[in-house]
Design a protein around this motif. Structure first.
Motif, PDB file in Angstrom:
ATOM      1  N   GLU A  60       6.060   8.992   6.256  1.00  0.00           N
ATOM      2  CA  GLU A  60       7.320   9.705   6.479  1.00  0.00           C
ATOM      3  C   GLU A  60       7.701   9.764   7.954  1.00  0.00           C
ATOM      4  O   GLU A  60       8.862   9.565   8.300  1.00  0.00           O
ATOM      5  CB  GLU A  60       7.219  11.142   5.948  1.00  0.00           C
ATOM      6  N   GLU A  61       6.737  10.048   8.821  1.00  0.00           N
ATOM      7  CA  GLU A  61       7.052  10.253  10.237  1.00  0.00           C
ATOM      8  C   GLU A  61       7.240   8.954  10.999  1.00  0.00           C
ATOM      9  O   GLU A  61       8.016   8.897  11.946  1.00  0.00           O
ATOM     10  CB  GLU A  61       5.952  11.076  10.919  1.00  0.00           C
ATOM     11  N   ALA A  62       6.497   7.903  10.611  1.00  0.00           N
ATOM     12  CA  ALA A  62       6.516   6.695  11.440  1.00  0.00           C
ATOM     13  C   ALA A  62       6.485   5.386  10.647  1.00  0.00           C
ATOM     14  O   ALA A  62       6.323   4.327  11.246  1.00  0.00           O
ATOM     15  CB  ALA A  62       5.332   6.728  12.411  1.00  0.00           C
ATOM     16  N   GLY A  63       6.622   5.433   9.330  1.00  0.00           N
ATOM     17  CA  GLY A  63       6.559   4.209   8.551  1.00  0.00           C
ATOM     18  C   GLY A  63       5.242   3.479   8.745  1.00  0.00           C
ATOM     19  O   GLY A  63       5.185   2.253   8.706  1.00  0.00           O
ATOM     20  N   LEU A  64       4.168   4.232   8.963  1.00  0.00           N
ATOM     21  CA  LEU A  64       2.886   3.670   9.366  1.00  0.00           C
ATOM     22  C   LEU A  64       1.868   3.731   8.234  1.00  0.00           C
ATOM     23  O   LEU A  64       1.711   4.760   7.580  1.00  0.00           O
ATOM     24  CB  LEU A  64       2.360   4.464  10.570  1.00  0.00           C
ATOM     25  N   THR A  65       1.190   2.605   8.022  1.00  0.00           N
ATOM     26  CA  THR A  65       0.043   2.543   7.128  1.00  0.00           C
ATOM     27  C   THR A  65      -1.148   2.143   7.984  1.00  0.00           C
ATOM     28  O   THR A  65      -1.190   1.029   8.508  1.00  0.00           O
ATOM     29  CB  THR A  65       0.251   1.510   5.999  1.00  0.00           C
ATOM     30  N   ALA A  66      -2.083   3.067   8.167  1.00  0.00           N
ATOM     31  CA  ALA A  66      -3.228   2.824   9.049  1.00  0.00           C
ATOM     32  C   ALA A  66      -4.402   2.260   8.255  1.00  0.00           C
ATOM     33  O   ALA A  66      -4.517   2.486   7.051  1.00  0.00           O
ATOM     34  CB  ALA A  66      -3.636   4.117   9.738  1.00  0.00           C
ATOM     35  N   ASP A  67      -5.262   1.525   8.942  1.00  0.00           N
ATOM     36  CA  ASP A  67      -6.449   0.938   8.328  1.00  0.00           C
ATOM     37  C   ASP A  67      -7.649   1.861   8.491  1.00  0.00           C
ATOM     38  O   ASP A  67      -7.764   2.584   9.476  1.00  0.00           O
ATOM     39  CB  ASP A  67      -6.776  -0.415   8.984  1.00  0.00           C
ATOM     40  N   SER A  68      -8.557   1.800   7.519  1.00  0.00           N
ATOM     41  CA  SER A  68      -9.844   2.504   7.587  1.00  0.00           C
ATOM     42  C   SER A  68      -9.682   4.005   7.804  1.00  0.00           C
ATOM     43  O   SER A  68     -10.358   4.601   8.633  1.00  0.00           O
ATOM     44  CB  SER A  68     -10.716   1.921   8.702  1.00  0.00           C
ATOM     45  N   LEU A  69      -8.794   4.621   7.044  1.00  0.00           N
ATOM     46  CA  LEU A  69      -8.572   6.061   7.154  1.00  0.00           C
ATOM     47  C   LEU A  69      -9.828   6.796   6.690  1.00  0.00           C
ATOM     48  O   LEU A  69     -10.277   6.620   5.567  1.00  0.00           O
ATOM     49  CB  LEU A  69      -7.362   6.454   6.300  1.00  0.00           C
TER      50      LEU A  69
END
Length: 137
Positions: A60-69
């Motif tokens: 929602e905030e940054a269109g971000l999908t991070a790896d290894s959460l």
């Protein structure tokens, strides 16, 4: 802990250079920690667990999908929102200036040695230091 305790989640996102992604919050008196550099994240919706909340908030905030959460620890934001905040770590190696920021002023990667000069909420600063100490040991 009671079900009424407000909860939130934030992510310490690092790139391959070891820099941390920080979010400059809006300067609005109605939000917790206005005009502070913080981590991406936010409050849990009713019935939502922190792991689900952080994935939603990053999108929602940054269109971000991070790896290894990865879930790290939790701590209270005793001087701001009053929430119990769950810290996560993740990696991401993109261009932060190209992200579609929907809240706040800007996103920027910072080397750990430059964090001391930034205005960061105390519980966020403590969480970052805790993360960096564990990473270096």
């Amino acid at each position: 802990m009671s079900e009424e305790t407000a909860r939130g989640a934030v992510a310490i996102i690092t790139n391959r250079r070891g820099e941390l992604l920080l979010h400059l919050r809006d300067d609005l008196p109605v939000i917790a920690w206005p005009a502070h550099w913080s981590l991406l994240g936010g409050g849990c919706d009713p019935g939502e667990d922190p792991a689900t909340a952080i994935v939603r908030e990053l999108d929602e905030e940054a269109g971000l999908t991070a790896d290894s959460l990865t879930e790290l620890f939790e701590t209270p934001d005793q001087y701001g929102s009053g929430q119990i905040i769950t810290f996560f770590s993740a990696s991401w190696d993109g261009d932060e200036t190209a992200l579609p920021l929907s809240e706040g002023v800007k996103l920027q990667f910072f080397a750990p040695e430059h964090l001391h000069s930034l205005t960061i909420p105390p519980f966020i600063r403590d969480g970052i230091h805790r993360y960096l100490a564990a990473r270096s040991s």
